[in-house]
Design a protein around this motif. Structure first.
Motif, PDB file in Angstrom:
ATOM      1  N   GLU A  52     -13.884  52.560  78.204  1.00 28.67           N
ATOM      2  CA  GLU A  52     -12.611  53.272  78.186  1.00 28.67           C
ATOM      3  C   GLU A  52     -11.894  52.991  79.495  1.00 28.67           C
ATOM      4  N   TYR A  53     -10.694  52.496  79.401  1.00 25.22           N
ATOM      5  CA  TYR A  53      -9.947  52.200  80.612  1.00 25.22           C
ATOM      6  C   TYR A  53      -9.248  53.457  81.092  1.00 25.22           C
ATOM      7  N   LEU A  54      -9.441  53.784  82.358  1.00 30.65           N
ATOM      8  CA  LEU A  54      -8.743  54.935  82.924  1.00 30.65           C
ATOM      9  C   LEU A  54      -7.505  54.415  83.631  1.00 30.65           C
ATOM     10  N   PRO A  55      -6.331  54.783  83.133  1.00 32.39           N
ATOM     11  CA  PRO A  55      -5.115  54.195  83.686  1.00 32.39           C
ATOM     12  C   PRO A  55      -4.934  54.531  85.154  1.00 32.39           C
ATOM     13  N   SER A  56      -4.225  53.657  85.823  1.00 31.16           N
ATOM     14  CA  SER A  56      -4.054  53.800  87.265  1.00 31.16           C
ATOM     15  C   SER A  56      -2.611  53.496  87.631  1.00 31.16           C
ATOM     16  N   CYS A  57      -2.171  54.103  88.720  1.00 31.41           N
ATOM     17  CA  CYS A  57      -0.822  53.808  89.194  1.00 31.41           C
ATOM     18  C   CYS A  57      -0.787  52.416  89.839  1.00 31.41           C
ATOM     19  N   TYR A  58      -1.951  51.842  90.046  1.00 28.40           N
ATOM     20  CA  TYR A  58      -1.999  50.472  90.567  1.00 28.40           C
ATOM     21  C   TYR A  58      -1.827  49.502  89.403  1.00 28.40           C
ATOM     22  N   GLY A  59      -0.971  48.510  89.591  1.00 32.17           N
ATOM     23  CA  GLY A  59      -0.770  47.527  88.533  1.00 32.17           C
ATOM     24  C   GLY A  59       0.294  47.944  87.535  1.00 32.17           C
ATOM     25  N   PRO A  70       5.797  61.418  84.416  1.00 32.51           N
ATOM     26  CA  PRO A  70       6.081  62.840  84.581  1.00 32.51           C
ATOM     27  C   PRO A  70       5.087  63.517  85.527  1.00 32.51           C
ATOM     28  N   GLY A  71       3.972  62.910  85.778  1.00 37.32           N
ATOM     29  CA  GLY A  71       2.951  63.480  86.660  1.00 37.32           C
ATOM     30  C   GLY A  71       1.921  62.407  86.928  1.00 37.32           C
ATOM     31  N   PRO A  72       0.729  62.805  87.305  1.00 40.25           N
ATOM     32  CA  PRO A  72      -0.314  61.796  87.522  1.00 40.25           C
ATOM     33  C   PRO A  72      -0.532  60.966  86.258  1.00 40.25           C
ATOM     34  N   GLY A  89       6.255  58.780  92.964  1.00 43.38           N
ATOM     35  CA  GLY A  89       5.610  59.889  93.638  1.00 43.38           C
ATOM     36  C   GLY A  89       4.419  59.439  94.476  1.00 43.38           C
ATOM     37  N   GLU A  90       3.694  58.449  93.996  1.00 45.08           N
ATOM     38  CA  GLU A  90       2.469  58.019  94.676  1.00 45.08           C
ATOM     39  C   GLU A  90       2.786  57.394  96.036  1.00 45.08           C
ATOM     40  N   VAL A 107       3.154  57.966 102.055  1.00 41.08           N
ATOM     41  CA  VAL A 107       3.962  57.880 103.266  1.00 41.08           C
ATOM     42  C   VAL A 107       4.065  59.261 103.931  1.00 41.08           C
ATOM     43  N   ASN A 108       4.291  60.306 103.100  1.00 42.67           N
ATOM     44  CA  ASN A 108       4.396  61.654 103.665  1.00 42.67           C
ATOM     45  C   ASN A 108       3.144  62.059 104.418  1.00 42.67           C
ATOM     46  N   ARG A 109       2.035  61.748 103.788  1.00 43.44           N
ATOM     47  CA  ARG A 109       0.778  62.129 104.436  1.00 43.44           C
ATOM     48  C   ARG A 109       0.633  61.395 105.780  1.00 43.44           C
ATOM     49  N   LEU A 110       0.970  60.084 105.781  1.00 43.71           N
ATOM     50  CA  LEU A 110       0.860  59.306 107.016  1.00 43.71           C
ATOM     51  C   LEU A 110       1.826  59.816 108.087  1.00 43.71           C
TER      52      LEU A 110
END
Lengths: 1042, 209
Positions: free
Chosen positions: A838-845, A855-857, A878-879, A884-887
Motif C-alpha cells: 500500500e503506497y502512503l502518499p507523500s507531499c514529496y513528488g 485541504p490538509g495533510p 502548507g508544507e 520555513v516558519n519553523r526554521l
C-alpha cells in the motif's frame, strides 16, 4: 550400422533415438570408379551417413520420424571425422525411399588399382529419396550409394513404418511448411521459420535446424557459424568466433521469443538460449585460471592531407608535453595556455581513476604505464584527386609510422608495428609491445569505400581484427583464491589459452551538417559491409547448391563477431540539430565555449551533439559507449585569419568531429581510463584525440573450456528431451511489502525457488498478455530467467522502487500496489507470485499546483475529489511554509545551515510529520538538539523543493533570468510566474537573505546560491531551450539573497 | 482411417473444489489426499478415444482457484474450446462461485465454447449441500452439460471428459480445417479434423495456415 552410430545417437536429444545408421556415398558427382569401398579416407567429402531418427512423445502417444543426412567434417589433422548434420527429411505423406541394385558391370576394373578392386564389395545399392512435400524445384532427387544390405533393409523398413504411423498424411498441406523443416540450410529465411514453427508437428526438429530464429531478428547478416547440430548445440558456446556483440549485449529476456500466460510460445528456442547461457557462464567460471589485463591506447587524427611536421608525442604517449606549451602560445594568438591549464584541472575533477592514471603517466616514464597496444586511426591522409582512384603507395603511411615511432621517443624500442591497413585517405596502424607480439595473431584487415558512388575510397572505413592469446600461467594475474593456479610453466606448451578477439574500425562518415540521416545510414552500411574472411583449413567443394550457400556464409565474419569493438572516426557533426540551431545562435555557442569559469559547460553543450543524439535515439551506434567528453571541440581550427578567440574558424561552427567509441562485451571488462584531445598539435585543422582503455578478461585453457562445455551439456541433456516434466517449488508465492512510505527508497524481498523435479528446469518470467510488461514499473525482478539442476535452489530478488515520476501518479491515483508475477517453467507449469503493498502518499513528488490544492495533510486525502477547487487554492504549499516558519522561529539559526550533512532519521521523521500533519517531536527551544533539528529541517526543505516535478522557476525562463542586471529587473521577472510560485520564491529567498545576513561563514551566500540554483532553477535535460550557464543562474539568485 | 481432433480445455472453479485432482485422475488415474493448492496454471494433455475411428486430444489448462489470481484466468480461457467449471457438492457457496465463472465465460469467452458444470466430491455425499436437482436445473437453464464426479474414487471422471469430447466436434466451428490455427506447444487451436482427405480440399488449394 555405421561406425558413427554412437556419436550420432549421443548427439540426439533423449526424446529422439537413432534407429539405424547407414554409411553411403552421395551419387551425382561420383565417377563410377569411386564406387568402391565406402570407408576410405580420401572420399570423405562424398560420404554421407543416413540416419533414421524416431521421436516418441509419451504425452501425445505419438511417434514421428525423420531421415537425417550427415556429412563428415575432418579434424584438423584429418585423422578423425565428425558427422555434421546437413539435411533433414521428415517422414510423412509422400516421403519415399527406393532401393535398387546398382549395375556394377560398367565398373572399370582396368584402371582402378588392384587393391581397390579387391576391396570392392560385391554389390551395391542406390537409394533414391523423395521428400514428403514432393519434388523440390531447386533440388534434385538425392541419391545415395550404399553397400550394407542388412542396415539398408532396416532403414527402408523403418522409413516405411514411420510413414505409416504418421497417419495424418495430409496435415501439412502448405509447401512453405515443408521448406522450413525440409532444408535445414535454408531456415535463415525468417518466413520459412515462422511458418514451420506454427505447426506442432515435427517441432521437435527445431533444435536440429541450424539457425535459431531470434538471430534472424538482428539486422546483421550474421550467421551461426555452422549448420550442424553438433556445432549448433555448442556453436554459440565454443566456437572460436565470438558471437555477435549486438545480440550478446541485449538482455537475455529480450532475446527470448515472445510468450504470455497461457501461451508459452516457442519453448524449444527458450531452452536453447537459456541452456547456452548457462553452459557458457558455468563453463567459464569452472575453468577460469584468473584474469588477464591488456592496456590499449586508441587514437584518431584527421590530418587534412598534411604530412607529419610536428612532435606527436603528447598524442601518442598521452602526456601533456609542457615544453611545447610555450611554443604554441607563441605561435598562436589564442591563449592556449589557459585552456590547457583549464583542461588539466577538469581532468583531476574527472574522477580518481582518470586522474591517477594521468599523474602516474606524466610523473614516471616507467614502461609499466605504457600501453600494450597502440591503435591509431588517420583520416584524410591524402586529399589529392588521384588518391581517390589510385592507391598512391605507402609513402604517406611510412611517413606517419616513422612519426609515430619518433613520438614514442625512448619507448620506441619497446614497440613493433604489428599491422596496418590503408584505403586511400583512411589508415589504421597497430603497434604492439615487442614482448607481446608473439601472442597476437589471426590478423585480418578489411576496408569499405562509401564515398562517391558508394565505392570510392575517400570515405568509408578500414578495419582490423586480431586475436590475443595470452600465455597461460606466466604474465597472467591469477586469483589468489583459485586452486588451479599452480605453475603452468611446464605444461603450458601443449595447452592453449582461449583467445580474445579485438576489432578496430577507423571510419570517415558523411561530411555535411544536413546529412545526419545519411550518416546514420552510412553507419549501418559499414556495419553490414565490413566483413572479414575466414580461413578454412581446407577448401571443401560443396556437393549441393544449398551446401555451397551455407559455406559461403561461413566464409565471412561480421564486424560484431568479436569480444570488443573499438570505433575511431571522423565525422562532421554540426553539434546542433536543425531544431536547436534557431535557439542557439552560433555566436552564443562560441561564447558559451569560451566561458571558462563554467565547469560543466561542455557537458551541457554536448547534449546537442548529433552523434550523441543518434546514439540515444538508437538510430546509429546503438549500444556503443563513449566516455564523457571533457575536451573542447576538435574542429575546425583556422590557420591564420578568420579565427575566433579560441582559434576556431569563424566560418564553421566548432564541433566534436573526432571521436572514439567502443562496444563493450559481457565477457570482457572494458574500462576507459582517459579521453582527451591534444590542442598543442596544430598541424591540421583538426586536433587529434586519444583514449586509454584497460581490458580485463578471463584466462582459461581452451581445451579445458571445451571439456567443461561437453560435461555441462550432458548435465542438462534432459532439459527438453525427457519424459519427465520439470517441477519446481516456489517457497513464497505471496509477498506483502506492507506500507510503502517513501519514494526513492528500495525495498527488496527474496523468493526462493527450488527444483524438486527429476530433470533440469529452465524458467522465465512472462507477462500476462503479449503486449503487457512482465512486471509493474515500480517493481524490479532479478533474475528474470534461469536454469537449475534437480535439487538446486535459486534466489530471486523482487524490489519495489518508486521514482519521482511514479510517486506523482501514486500520490493522487490508486494507492494499491498489487500485481502478480508469472514464472513459467519451460515445458511445465506457470507459477504465480502475488505482490501486494500500500503506497502512503507523500507531499514529496508532486506538482506545485497539487500541493496548493491540498485541504490538509496529504495522508488524510481520500480522493482527488477532496482537493480544494482550482480557483481557491492556498497561497503557497502548507508544507513549505511550515518548514520555513519553523526554521525562522529559531532565534539564532546555525550559521552553516544547508552546508552541514543532516541526520537522515530526523529527515524521515520530518517527512512523515509533513505528510500526516503531526507535530514535530522536538519542541522549539530545546537547545541540545535544536542545531541538529535545524540542519535536518533545512535539508528536508531542500529535498521537498527538489521533489517538485517542475522547478519553481521553469527552465523556459532561465535565459531571461541571466539577462537581469539589477534587483529590480530580477523582481520584475517574477511576474511571469504563477502566484504560488512567486510566493514560494519570495518566502525562500527572504529566508535565505536572513540567514546569509546573520552568517559569518566566508562565501556563505555564494555557496547557498549554488545549492539553490540546482533546485529552484533546475536544469531540464530534455528542454529544447538553449543551455544556460550555471554562473548566470547563480548571479540571478544572488540578486535576491544578498 | 482414424480421425484425430485436438481441443483446448480449461478448468475453472472456486479454490479447493478439486480441479487439479480431477485432472490428475483423468490424466494419470491417480489421487493424492494432500494436494497443495495450485498457485499458477498447469498444462497437461490427455487423449480420449471416442470410437475405433476417432480420438480427441485435450490440451488442459488447470488454473488457480484463489480469488487473488482471478484477473489472470482470462489469459488461460481465451481461445478455449471447452471449459469444465467445478463446484464442491458439500459447499453450496462453491456453486455460487461456479455460476459467476459461467456468467463470465458466457460473456467473455469464445461464443462456441462448450461448458460443463461438474459437481465434485460425491464420495462425501453424506455432507452434501448442493442437491442434484438444483445443479441440474441450473445447467439446463443455461444450456450446460452437467455431471457429478469423485476425483477420489474416480467415479464419473472419464465420463465427463468423454462426453465433452463427443459433443465437441459437432459444435466446433465449421471453419476448422486441417492445419488451421495450429501452433507450437500448448496454445489456442481450433478443433481440427486431422485426417480430412486432401482430395476434398483440392490438390493445389492453399489452406489458411
Amino acid at each position: 550400422m555405421s561406425s558413427f552410430y554412437n556419436v550420432i545417437n549421443s548427439s540426439l536429444r533423449a526424446t529422439e533415438n537413432a534407429t539405424v545408421t547407414v554409411d553411403s556415398l552421395v551419387l551425382p558427382n561420383l565417377p563410377a570408379s569411386a564406387l568402391s569401398s565406402i570407408d576410405t579416407s580420401d572420399n570423405w567429402r562424398d560420404r554421407r551417413v543416413l540416419t533414421v531418427v524416431s521421436h516418441k512423445d509419451e504425452w501425445a502417444l505419438s511417434e514421428e520420424g525423420a531421415l537425417y543426412v550427415y556429412k563428415l567434417r575432418p579434424s584438423l589433422d584429418s585423422s578423425t571425422y565428425t558427422p555434421e548434420l546437413v539435411t533433414i527429411y521428415p517422414i510423412y505423406d509422400k516421403f519415399a525411399i527406393v532401393m535398387s541394385q546398382m549395375r556394377r558391370n560398367t565398373l572399370d576394373l582396368g584402371t582402378a588399382d588392384t587393391k581397390a578392386v579387391l576391396d570392392q564389395p560385391r554389390s551395391g545399392f542406390s537409394l533414391t529419396i523423395t521428400p514428403a512435400g514432393g519434388q523440390s524445384k531447386s533440388h534434385g532427387t538425392p541419391t545415395f550409394y550404399a553397400t550394407d544390405i542388412q542396415s539398408l533393409s532396416i532403414l527402408v523398413a523403418e522409413c516405411k513404418r514411420l510413414r505409416d504411423v504418421a497417419g495424418w498424411s495430409t496435415f501439412l498441406c502448405n509447401d512453405e511448411v515443408l521448406t522450413g523443416v525440409f532444408q535445414p540450410t535454408e531456415v535463415v529465411d525468417p518466413d520459412a521459420v515462422s511458418v514451420s514453427q506454427s505447426t506442432s508437428h515435427f517441432n521437435w526438429l527445431h533444435p536440429y535446424i541450424s539457425k535459431p530464429t531470434h538471430l534472424s531478428l538482428c539486422q546483421s547478416s550474421s550467421f551461426v557459424p555452422a549448420s550442424s547440430f553438433i556445432a549448433n548445440m555448442r556453436g554459440l558456446v565454443v566456437s572460436s568466433i565470438p558471437p555477435d556483440l549486438r545480440t550478446m549485449n541485449k538482455p537475455l529476456t529480450e532475446r527470448l521469443p515472445p510468450a504470455s500466460a497461457g501461451h508459452p510460445g516457442d519453448d524449444a528456442s527458450v531452452i536453447q538460449l537459456l541452456r547456452d547461457e548457462w553452459i557458457r557462464s558455468k563453463a567459464r567460471s569452472s575453468v577460469r585460471q584468473g584474469t588477464r589485463d591488456l592496456s590499449l591506447r586508441v587514437g584518431t587524427f584527421n590530418v587534412n592531407g598534411k604530412m607529419p611536421s610536428q612532435d606527436l608525442s603528447s598524442w601518442i604517449q598521452g602526456t601533456m608535453a609542457s615544453t611545447s606549451l610555450s611554443q604554441i602560445t607563441a605561435s598562436s594568438p589564442t591563449p592556449f595556455e589557459d585552456m590547457a591549464l583549464n583542461k588539466s584541472e577538469s581532468k583531476i575533477s574527472l574522477g580518481s581513476t582518470a586522474a591517477t592514471t594521468l599523474i602516474a603517466e606524466s610523473a614516471d616514464a616507467d614502461s609499466d604505464t605504457s600501453p600494450d597496444i597502440l591503435v591509431l586511426g588517420f583520416q584524410e591522409l591524402d586529399l589529392s584527386t588521384e588518391a581517390l582512384i589510385y592507391s598512391t603507395g605507402t609513402a604517406r603511411e611510412d611517413a606517419w609510422c616513422m612519426a609515430i615511432f619518433a613520438a614514442l621517443g625512448e619507448k620506441a624500442v619497446q614497440y613493433e608495428k604489428l599491422t596496418s591497413k590503408q584505403l586511400v585517405g583512411m589508415l589504421i596502424v597497430i603497434l604492439v609491445k615487442k614482448s607481446l607480439k608473439e601472442y597476437f595473431g589471426d590478423i585480418q584487415a578489411t576496408s569499405v569505400g562509401s564515398g562517391i558512388l558508394g565505392l570510392m575510397g575517400n570515405k568509408g572505413a578500414t578495419a582490423i581484427r586480431l586475436t590475443f592469446t595470452p600465455p597461460l600461467g606466466a604474465g597472467g594475474k591469477p586469483e589468489a583464491s583459485s586452486s588451479t593456479t599452480q605453475s603452468h610453466e611446464d605444461d603450458s606448451d601443449g595447452k592453449k589459452a582461449a583467445a580474445l578477439t579485438l576489432t578496430f574500425v577507423n571510419a570517415h562518415l558523411a561530411a555535411f551538417d544536413e546529412m545526419v540521416e545519411r550518416r546514420n545510414q552510412e553507419f549501418h552500411e559499414l556495419s553490414r559491409r565490413l566483413m572479414f574472411g575466414r580461413e578454412l583449413n581446407e577448401t571443401e567443394p560443396a556437393v549441393y547448391e544449398d551446401e555451397l550457400v551455407a559455406q559461403e556464409r561461413l566464409l565471412t565474419i561480421s564486424l560484431y563477431e568479436t569480444d570488443v569493438l573499438f570505433w575511431m572516426m571522423f565525422t562532421i557533426t554540426s553539434n546542433l540539430d536543425l531544431n536547436y540551431r534557431v535557439d542557439i545562435p552560433e555566436s552564443e555557442f562560441r561564447k558559451l565555449l569560451a566561458e571558462k569559469e563554467w565547469d560543466d559547460r561542455l557537458e551541457v553543450l554536448i547534449r546537442y551533439d548529433q552523434l550523441k543524439k543518434s546514439m540515444s535515439d538508437a538510430k546509429a551506434f546503438d549500444g556503443f559507449q563513449e566516455h564523457r567528453i571533457t575536451y573542447l571541440p576538435t574542429y575546425r581550427f583556422g590557420l591564420g585569419l578568420g579565427m575566433d578567440e579560441l582559434g576556431y574558424d569563424q566560418k564553421r561552427r566548432p564541433a566534436w568531429t573526432d571521436r572514439i567509441l567502443h562496444l563493450p562485451s559481457t565477457l570482457c571488462n572494458v574500462e576507459q581510463r582517459s579521453y582527451d584531445s591534444y590542442p598543442q598539435i596544430t598541424m591540421s585543422d583538426h586536433r587529434p584525440v586519444a583514449a586509454n582503455f584497460s581490458l580485463n578478461f578471463d584466462l582459461y585453457e581452451k581445451s579445458d573450456y571445451e571439456a567443461a562445455v561437453r560435461r555441462l551439456y550432458h548435465e542438462v541433456h534432459d532439459l527438453d528431451g525427457s519424459h519427465e516434466r520439470p517441477a519446481i517449488k516456489v517457497e513464497q508465492s505471496f509477498l506483502d511489502f506492507g506500507q510503502i512510505r517513501r519514494y526513492k527508497t528500495r525495498c527488496t524481498k527474496k523468493v526462493v525457488i527450488e527444483n524438486i523435479g527429476k530433470i533440469p528446469c529452465a524458467w522465465r518470467f512472462i507477462p500476462a498478455q503479449s503486449d503487457s510488461p512482465i512486471h509493474p514499473e515500480w517493481l524490479s525482478v532479478k533474475p528474470l530467467t534461469g536454469l537449475f539442476l534437480p535439487g538446486e535452489k535459486t534466489e530471486i530478488s523482487i524490489t519495489i522502487h518508486i521514482e519521482i515520476r511514479i510517486a506523482e501518479a501514486l500520490n493522487l491515483g490508486s494507492r494499491d500496489m498489487s500485481g502478480t508475477l508469472i514464472l513459467h517453467t519451460v515445458l511445465g507449469k506457470d507459477h504465480f507470485i502475488a505482490i501486494s503493498g500500500e503506497y502512503l502518499p507523500s507531499c514529496y513528488g508532486n506538482k506545485l499546483e497539487t500541493l496548493i490544492r491540498l485541504p490538509g495533510p496529504i495522508r488524510n486525502l481520500k480522493s482527488s475529489e477532496d482537493l480544494r477547487p482550482e480557483n481557491h487554492p492556498l497561497n503557497a504549499p502548507g508544507e513549505i511554509m511550515r518548514l520555513v516558519n519553523r526554521l525562522m522561529s529559531n532565534a539564532k539559526p546555525p550559521d552553516n545551515l544547508f552546508l552541514q550533512p543532516p541526520d537522515e532519521d530526523m529527515i524521515t521523521t520530518i517527512r512523515e510529520c509533513l505528510d500526516t500533519g503531526d507535530e514535530f517531536p522536538w519542541p522549539l527551544g530545546e537547545g541540545k538538539v535544536e542545531g541538529k533539528v535545524s540542519h535536518a529541517l533545512a535539508h528536508a526543505l531542500l529535498q521537498l523543493l527538489d521533489s517538485l516535478t517542475e522547478p519553481i522557476l521553469p527552465s523556459i525562463l532561465h535565459s531571461r533570468c541571466v539577462q537581469m542586471m539589477s534587483r529590480d529587473e530580477a523582481f520584475e521577472l517574477l511576474d511571469a510566474l504563477q502566484p504560488a510560485a512567486v510566493n514560494v520564491w519570495i518566502t525562500i529567498t527572504a529566508f535565505l537573505h536572513f540567514i546569509c545576513q546573520s552568517s559569518e561563514v566566508p562565501g556563505y551566500a555564494e555557496s547557498i546560491a549554488g545549492i539553490f540554483t540546482a533546485v529552484l532553477m533546475r536544469d531540464d535535460p530534455k528542454s529544447t531551450a538553449p543551455p544556460i550557464s550555471s554562473i548566470g543562474k547563480r548571479k540571478f539568485i544572488l540578486q535576491f539573497i544578498t | 482411417m482414424s480421425k484425430q481432433y485436438q481441443f483446448k480445455l480449461v478448468l475453472l472453479g472456486e479454490s479447493a473444489v478439486g480441479k487439479s485432482s480431477l485432472v490428475l485422475r483423468f490424466v494419470k488415474d491417480q489421487f493424492d489426499d494432500y494436494r497443495e493448492s495450485t498457485i499458477g496454471a498447469a498444462f497437461l494433455t490427455q487423449t480420449v478415444t471416442i470410437d475405433d475411428q476417432t480420438t480427441v486430444k485435450f490440451e488442459i489448462w488447470d488454473t488457480a482457484g484463489q480469488e487473488r489470481y482471478k484477473s489472470l484466468a482470462p489469459m488461460y480461457y481465451r481461445n478455449a474450446n471447452c471449459a469444465v467449471v467445478v463446484y464442491d457438492i458439500t459447499q453450496s457457496s462453491s456453486l455460487e462461485k461456479a455460476r459467476t465463472w459461467i456468467r463470465e465465460l458466457q460473456r467473455q469467452a469464445d461464443p462456441n465454447i462448450v461448458i460443463a458444470l461438474c459437481g465434485n466430491k460425491t464420495d462425501l455425499a453424506a455432507r452434501r449441500q448442493v442437491t442434484q436437482d438444483e445443479a441440474k436445473k441450473y445447467a439446463e437453464e443455461e444450456g450446460l452439460m452437467w455431471a457429478e464426479t469423485s476425483a477420489k474414487s474416480g467415479e464419473g471422471v472419464t465420463e465427463v471428459f468423454t462426453a465433452i469430447a463427443k459433443k465437441l466436434p459437432s459444435v466446433a466451428s465449421p471453419a476448422a480445417r486441417p492445419g488451421a490455427g495450429t501452433r507450437t506447444g500448448p496454445g489456442a487451436r481450433q478443433g481440427v479434423d486431422l485426417n480430412k482427405q486432401a482430395g476434398t480440399q483440392g490438390q493445389n488449394e492453399n489452406c489458411n495456415c
